[in-house]
Motif scaffolding. Structure first.
Motif, PDB file in Angstrom:
ATOM      1  N   LYS A  84       0.866  -1.272   0.078  1.00  0.00           N
ATOM      2  CA  LYS A  84      -0.038   0.135  -0.007  1.00  0.00           C
ATOM      3  C   LYS A  84       0.798   1.325  -0.023  1.00  0.00           C
ATOM      4  CE  LYS A  84      -4.213  -0.099   1.771  1.00  0.00           C
ATOM      5  NZ  LYS A  84      -4.954  -0.381   0.756  1.00  0.00           N
ATOM      6  N   VAL A  85       1.922   1.104   0.815  1.00  0.00           N
ATOM      7  CA  VAL A  85       2.859   2.380   0.702  1.00  0.00           C
ATOM      8  C   VAL A  85       3.912   2.495  -0.452  1.00  0.00           C
ATOM      9  CG1 VAL A  85       2.585   2.702   3.223  1.00  0.00           C
ATOM     10  CG2 VAL A  85       4.619   1.490   2.294  1.00  0.00           C
ATOM     11  N   GLU A  86       3.891   1.303  -1.247  1.00  0.00           N
ATOM     12  CA  GLU A  86       4.948   1.360  -2.425  1.00  0.00           C
ATOM     13  C   GLU A  86       6.319   1.645  -2.106  1.00  0.00           C
ATOM     14  OE1 GLU A  86       3.247   3.900  -5.325  1.00  0.00           O
ATOM     15  OE2 GLU A  86       1.619   2.482  -5.875  1.00  0.00           O
ATOM     16  N   ASP A  87       6.784   0.875  -0.854  1.00  0.00           N
ATOM     17  CA  ASP A  87       8.185   1.242  -0.213  1.00  0.00           C
ATOM     18  C   ASP A  87       8.897  -0.011  -1.037  1.00  0.00           C
ATOM     19  OD1 ASP A  87      10.271   1.490   1.189  1.00  0.00           O
ATOM     20  OD2 ASP A  87       9.272   2.316   2.756  1.00  0.00           O
ATOM     21  N   LYS A  88       9.836   0.447  -1.461  1.00  0.00           N
ATOM     22  CA  LYS A  88      11.103  -0.470  -2.183  1.00  0.00           C
ATOM     23  C   LYS A  88      12.027  -1.175  -1.172  1.00  0.00           C
ATOM     24  CE  LYS A  88       9.029   0.588  -6.101  1.00  0.00           C
ATOM     25  NZ  LYS A  88       8.052  -0.283  -6.611  1.00  0.00           N
ATOM     26  N   ASN A  89      12.001  -0.473  -0.140  1.00  0.00           N
ATOM     27  CA  ASN A  89      12.830  -1.010   0.880  1.00  0.00           C
ATOM     28  C   ASN A  89      12.276  -2.278   1.652  1.00  0.00           C
ATOM     29  OD1 ASN A  89      15.051   1.178   1.093  1.00  0.00           O
ATOM     30  ND2 ASN A  89      13.253   2.167   1.432  1.00  0.00           N
ATOM     31  N   ASP A  90      13.509  -3.131   1.973  1.00  0.00           N
ATOM     32  CA  ASP A  90      13.095  -4.593   2.578  1.00  0.00           C
ATOM     33  C   ASP A  90      12.881  -3.865   4.090  1.00  0.00           C
ATOM     34  OD1 ASP A  90      13.152  -5.930   0.481  1.00  0.00           O
ATOM     35  OD2 ASP A  90      15.142  -7.066   1.116  1.00  0.00           O
ATOM     36  N   ILE A  91      12.151  -5.012   5.009  1.00  0.00           N
ATOM     37  CA  ILE A  91      12.147  -4.704   6.330  1.00  0.00           C
ATOM     38  C   ILE A  91      13.048  -5.433   7.183  1.00  0.00           C
ATOM     39  CG2 ILE A  91      10.416  -4.609   8.480  1.00  0.00           C
ATOM     40  CD1 ILE A  91       9.769  -2.536   6.345  1.00  0.00           C
ATOM     41  N   LEU A  92      13.632  -5.034   8.326  1.00  0.00           N
ATOM     42  CA  LEU A  92      14.278  -5.770   9.206  1.00  0.00           C
ATOM     43  C   LEU A  92      13.535  -5.516  10.719  1.00  0.00           C
ATOM     44  CD1 LEU A  92      16.753  -7.136  10.521  1.00  0.00           C
ATOM     45  CD2 LEU A  92      17.720  -4.824  10.806  1.00  0.00           C
ATOM     46  N   ILE A  93      12.811  -6.784  11.074  1.00  0.00           N
ATOM     47  CA  ILE A  93      12.223  -6.913  12.381  1.00  0.00           C
ATOM     48  C   ILE A  93      13.192  -7.094  13.359  1.00  0.00           C
ATOM     49  CG2 ILE A  93      10.445  -8.132  13.730  1.00  0.00           C
ATOM     50  CD1 ILE A  93       9.328  -6.757  11.172  1.00  0.00           C
ATOM     51  N   LEU A  94      13.387  -6.131  14.233  1.00  0.00           N
ATOM     52  CA  LEU A  94      14.216  -6.245  15.350  1.00  0.00           C
ATOM     53  C   LEU A  94      13.223  -6.205  16.847  1.00  0.00           C
ATOM     54  CD1 LEU A  94      17.064  -3.401  15.228  1.00  0.00           C
ATOM     55  CD2 LEU A  94      17.121  -5.889  14.625  1.00  0.00           C
ATOM     56  N   THR A  95      13.517  -7.319  17.575  1.00  0.00           N
ATOM     57  CA  THR A  95      12.517  -7.766  18.750  1.00  0.00           C
ATOM     58  C   THR A  95      13.562  -8.198  19.634  1.00  0.00           C
ATOM     59  OG1 THR A  95      10.874  -8.361  17.267  1.00  0.00           O
ATOM     60  CG2 THR A  95      10.851  -9.289  19.369  1.00  0.00           C
ATOM     61  N   ALA A  96      13.052  -7.735  20.950  1.00  0.00           N
ATOM     62  CA  ALA A  96      13.435  -8.045  22.163  1.00  0.00           C
ATOM     63  C   ALA A  96      12.437  -9.304  22.847  1.00  0.00           C
ATOM     64  CB  ALA A  96      13.919  -7.058  23.038  1.00  0.00           C
TER      65      ALA A  96
END
Length: 494
Positions: free
Chosen positions: A126-138
């Motif tokens: 929907k946001v047409e973002d070309k970047n990948d996502i890095l999920i950081l979680t504690a």
């Protein structure tokens, strides 16, 4: 439908952007200012399935089409939970127990973390973002495995989970260390959950770090309940459990009920507050703490003070002194006063404590109660409920059940949220009922099954025979360095 930061009214995003970003740039959490403006029509939901109720709840919080919402819900839950009702309600003598542990990792986090990856994928389109996502979680134990399982091999995402090396159960640690998936990475830290969570939060406001990620076409997001996309799915099971009581004629529509919630980070019980705000008839939300009872102290005195010893207990997923989601509640209780929340959070960071006004505390007490149980009381409750009801509680649910017994209400039905399978904390559960001879948790798992006939969840059977894939352990100060090193190795391409 616009989300804003709890700490800055000028930081606003649409729902898809808020889900992808996870945390506001200055450290605030995303919230809907007009939460409760639109209400659920509970009467129309009577007799509906979990899937249909989930779709109705999501429509109040996301900017997706009905078709997109339906697809997200179906792909999140269909065929992935061991019970067809996803979160079944079980009647005991003193209350009802809402079983939230029928998902792929046997913990309540599965409910939110099965849906969050679907919300993330949809938001990316929907946001047409070309970047990948890095999920950081504690994680304090359950979020990590549930997040890893939910985001495993999801396109355009990578996930890295940090957990306290000596602060989770053997089963929880083994679940994470054996995690499969080419886009997953797990690392232990020398420290506690608060250290891991604080480290992650600092990275989200580290502009230099985020610029370095962007140079690699990567953006940050989170799977913790600081991400509104993780919190929203948890609202659903409050509504479903209430409707279950209506559907079975245990209560009448519009009767109020109590919910007793074991909580450390305040996300699970906050979902109950959200449910109440969108129309669920809630009498009291009862917050159950273990010996790390910073929330009990706050809810009874108005003073939040993390300057105390961090205690390791038999309910390790609640061993938390910094309850992140409390910030969202304070935002709403204070009348959506962003500047006030910013001041409270500044006080917490600088002094380790804050105190709310008497007016704010009175409003909190109008909706919330609190109690706590120590380790001995927790184990006594496991034994008592097993002998009385032939029902096996895990250590976290037992904390909540003890608090329920201390606050019995004959006028309203009470629902205890059961957050994990007892087999995730086998040693503590087994020793509550029977004598042990120093056996390991996996031996005790089989013995507990033999003694109680309670089925071992499929995902935990033979867990000790799986390959250990993640062995890294670092100092808490080295999280940023570790992340950049692993990204440089392009581990997900190997």
């Amino acid at each position: 439908m616009i989300y804003e930061s709890t700490r800055d009214i000028n930081r606003k995003l649409n729902p898809s952007e808020a889900i992808l970003q996870g945390l506001s740039e200055e450290g605030g959490l995303f919230v809907l200012r007009d939460l409760g403006k639109n209400k659920l029509n509970l009467e129309k939901l009577i007799g509906k399935s979990y899937y249909e109720v989930a779709e109705a709840v999501l429509r109040l919080f996301v900017d997706f089409s009905d078709e997109e919402i339906k697809k997200c819900v179906e792909e999140a839950y269909r065929g992935k939970f061991s019970h067809e009702n996803i979160t079944p309600l079980v009647g005991l003598k003193d209350s009802y127990v809402l079983e939230l542990f029928n998902g792929p990792t046997s913990a309540f986090k599965d409910v939110g973390l099965s849906l969050l990856p679907q919300l993330t994928k949809t938001a990316l389109t929907k946001v047409e973002d070309k970047n990948d996502i890095l999920i950081l979680t504690a994680t304090s134990g359950d979020t990590g495995k549930a997040a890893l399982e939910g985001f495993k091999d999801v396109d355009r995402t990578k996930i890295m989970v940090f957990y306290p090396n000596d602060g989770v159960s053997t089963v929880q640690k083994t679940q994470m260390q054996t995690q499969e998936g080419k886009n997953t990475k797990v690392c232990a830290i020398h420290g506690n959950f608060d250290d891991a969570q604080s480290g992650i939060k600092e990275l989200f406001v580290d502009e230099e770090f985020k610029k370095e990620l962007l140079s690699k076409n990567i953006k940050l997001s989170s799977a913790n309940s600081i991400n509104i996309g993780r919190l929203i799915p948890q609202v659903v099971y409050y509504v479903v459990s209430y409707l279950d009581l209506v559907n079975t004629n245990k209560i009448k529509l519009n009767d109020k009920v109590n919910f007793v919630v074991p909580t450390g980070n305040f996300g699970n019980i906050l979902a109950g507050y959200y449910a109440e705000q969108i129309g669920l008839p809630v009498n009291k939300l009862i917050c159950a703490s273990n010996n790390n009872n910073v929330l009990y102290d706050f809810l009874t005195t108005g003073v939040y003070d993390k300057n105390r010893d961090f205690l390791k207990t038999v309910s390790p997923s609640m061993d938390i002194l910094i309850s992140s989601n409390l910030e969202r509640l304070l935002y709403y209780i204070s009348g959506c006063d962003n500047a006030y929340i910013a001041k409270l959070m500044k006080d917490l960071k600088e002094t380790g404590r804050f105190e709310v006004t008497g007016k704010v505390l009175d409003k909190i007490k109008d909706k919330f109660q609190a109690g706590f149980a120590d380790d001995e009381q927790t184990k006594e409750t496991i034994k008592a409920i097993y002998e009385k009801d032939n029902y096996l509680l895990d250590t976290h649910t037992a904390v909540a059940y003890k608090v329920l017994l201390d606050n019995l209400d004959n006028e309203h039905a009470s629902i205890v949220l059961s957050t994990a399978s007892p087999y995730k904390f086998t040693e503590s559960v087994y020793s509550s009922l029977f004598e042990t001879q120093g056996e390991d948790e996996f031996t005790l798992m089989n013995k507990l099954h033999e003694q109680t006939k309670v089925a071992i969840p499929e995902n935990l059977r033979d867990l000790d025979k799986k390959e250990i894939r993640h062995k890294d352990v670092i100092n808490k100060e080295d999280m940023k360095k570790y992340i950049l090193e692993k990204l440089g190795e392009l581990w997900w391409q190997k």
